[in-house]
Design a protein around this motif. Structure first.
Motif, PDB file in Angstrom:
ATOM      1  N   GLU A   6       0.843  -1.192   0.000  1.00 58.67           N
ATOM      2  CA  GLU A   6       0.000   0.000   0.000  1.00 58.67           C
ATOM      3  C   GLU A   6       0.878   1.243   0.000  1.00 58.67           C
ATOM      4  OE1 GLU A   6      -3.498   2.014   2.685  1.00 58.67           O
ATOM      5  OE2 GLU A   6      -3.265  -0.152   2.697  1.00 58.67           O
ATOM      6  N   LEU A   7       0.651   2.101  -0.993  1.00 61.58           N
ATOM      7  CA  LEU A   7       1.417   3.337  -1.094  1.00 61.58           C
ATOM      8  C   LEU A   7       0.696   4.463  -0.369  1.00 61.58           C
ATOM      9  CD1 LEU A   7       2.344   3.199  -4.879  1.00 61.58           C
ATOM     10  CD2 LEU A   7       3.763   2.521  -2.949  1.00 61.58           C
ATOM     11  N   SER A   8       1.473   5.367   0.179  1.00 64.75           N
ATOM     12  CA  SER A   8       0.894   6.533   0.834  1.00 64.75           C
ATOM     13  C   SER A   8       0.422   7.524  -0.229  1.00 64.75           C
ATOM     14  CB  SER A   8       1.932   7.208   1.731  1.00 64.75           C
ATOM     15  OG  SER A   8       2.907   7.864   0.928  1.00 64.75           O
ATOM     16  N   PRO A   9      -0.466   8.449   0.131  1.00 64.45           N
ATOM     17  CA  PRO A   9      -0.878   9.480  -0.832  1.00 64.45           C
ATOM     18  C   PRO A   9       0.307  10.266  -1.401  1.00 64.45           C
ATOM     19  CG  PRO A   9      -2.375   9.465   1.031  1.00 64.45           C
ATOM     20  CD  PRO A   9      -1.232   8.532   1.374  1.00 64.45           C
ATOM     21  N   THR A  10       1.298  10.529  -0.575  1.00 65.27           N
ATOM     22  CA  THR A  10       2.481  11.258  -1.046  1.00 65.27           C
ATOM     23  C   THR A  10       3.236  10.446  -2.092  1.00 65.27           C
ATOM     24  OG1 THR A  10       2.701  12.422   1.049  1.00 65.27           O
ATOM     25  CG2 THR A  10       4.673  12.315  -0.333  1.00 65.27           C
ATOM     26  N   GLU A  11       3.394   9.151  -1.854  1.00 64.51           N
ATOM     27  CA  GLU A  11       4.090   8.296  -2.820  1.00 64.51           C
ATOM     28  C   GLU A  11       3.328   8.233  -4.152  1.00 64.51           C
ATOM     29  OE1 GLU A  11       6.378   5.002  -0.095  1.00 64.51           O
ATOM     30  OE2 GLU A  11       4.170   4.929  -0.151  1.00 64.51           O
ATOM     31  N   ALA A  15       4.768   9.565  -7.711  1.00 65.87           N
ATOM     32  CA  ALA A  15       4.806   8.685  -8.888  1.00 65.87           C
ATOM     33  C   ALA A  15       4.143   9.366 -10.081  1.00 65.87           C
ATOM     34  CB  ALA A  15       4.113   7.359  -8.570  1.00 65.87           C
ATOM     35  N   PHE A  16       3.061  10.105  -9.821  1.00 66.88           N
ATOM     36  CA  PHE A  16       2.390  10.855 -10.884  1.00 66.88           C
ATOM     37  C   PHE A  16       3.323  11.932 -11.432  1.00 66.88           C
ATOM     38  CE2 PHE A  16      -0.299  14.447 -12.231  1.00 66.88           C
ATOM     39  CZ  PHE A  16      -0.992  13.829 -13.262  1.00 66.88           C
ATOM     40  N   VAL A  17       3.997  12.655 -10.549  1.00 70.76           N
ATOM     41  CA  VAL A  17       4.945  13.690 -10.984  1.00 70.76           C
ATOM     42  C   VAL A  17       6.042  13.047 -11.834  1.00 70.76           C
ATOM     43  CG1 VAL A  17       6.717  15.333 -10.219  1.00 70.76           C
ATOM     44  CG2 VAL A  17       4.506  15.266  -9.063  1.00 70.76           C
ATOM     45  N   ASN A  47       4.236  24.319  -7.981  1.00 68.79           N
ATOM     46  CA  ASN A  47       3.160  25.306  -8.105  1.00 68.79           C
ATOM     47  C   ASN A  47       2.028  24.910  -9.041  1.00 68.79           C
ATOM     48  OD1 ASN A  47       4.551  27.101  -6.373  1.00 68.79           O
ATOM     49  ND2 ASN A  47       5.833  27.724  -8.083  1.00 68.79           N
ATOM     50  N   TYR A  48       2.208  23.829  -9.793  1.00 69.26           N
ATOM     51  CA  TYR A  48       1.157  23.447 -10.729  1.00 69.26           C
ATOM     52  C   TYR A  48       0.767  21.970 -10.597  1.00 69.26           C
ATOM     53  CZ  TYR A  48      -1.536  22.693 -14.939  1.00 69.26           C
ATOM     54  OH  TYR A  48      -2.541  22.340 -15.801  1.00 69.26           O
ATOM     55  N   ILE A  49       1.731  21.071 -10.811  1.00 69.91           N
ATOM     56  CA  ILE A  49       1.386  19.643 -10.833  1.00 69.91           C
ATOM     57  C   ILE A  49       0.895  19.166  -9.472  1.00 69.91           C
ATOM     58  CG2 ILE A  49       2.232  17.305 -11.234  1.00 69.91           C
ATOM     59  CD1 ILE A  49       4.165  18.493 -13.321  1.00 69.91           C
ATOM     60  N   LEU A  50       1.665  19.384  -8.416  1.00 69.68           N
ATOM     61  CA  LEU A  50       1.254  18.887  -7.091  1.00 69.68           C
ATOM     62  C   LEU A  50      -0.023  19.546  -6.573  1.00 69.68           C
ATOM     63  CD1 LEU A  50       4.698  18.338  -5.351  1.00 69.68           C
ATOM     64  CD2 LEU A  50       3.047  16.587  -6.062  1.00 69.68           C
TER      65      LEU A  50
END
Length: 75
Positions: A6-11, A15-17, A47-50
């Motif tokens: 199980e990955l954390s929301p941050t992980e 991964a998306f970034v 400032n945009y992706i995250l």
């Protein structure tokens, strides 16, 4: 039986970034290191992706399902 990790929301966001960076690099024929450095220098990641992660994922999911549906039912 296979054990799932199980990955954390941050992980998941990171991964998306990473996939955004790698996809952009591939499309431009550049290294992911160069694209990361450029995105970071203009604040695109922080400032945009995250900050817009949820919206971007929703848009990408919608586009993906539209494209998949077109290909599945193409004559």
């Amino acid at each position: 039986m296979e054990q799932l990790i199980e990955l954390s929301p941050t992980e998941i966001k990171l991964a998306f970034v990473a996939s955004c960076i790698e996809g952009t690099a591939r499309r431009l024929g550049k290294s992911y290191q160069e694209i990361y450095a450029r995105m970071k220098s203009v604040g695109m990641i922080a400032n945009y992706i995250l900050p817009n992660y949820e919206v971007l994922v929703t848009i990408l999911f919608s586009a993906l399902t539209r494209i998949a549906t077109q290909h599945i039912f193409a004559p």
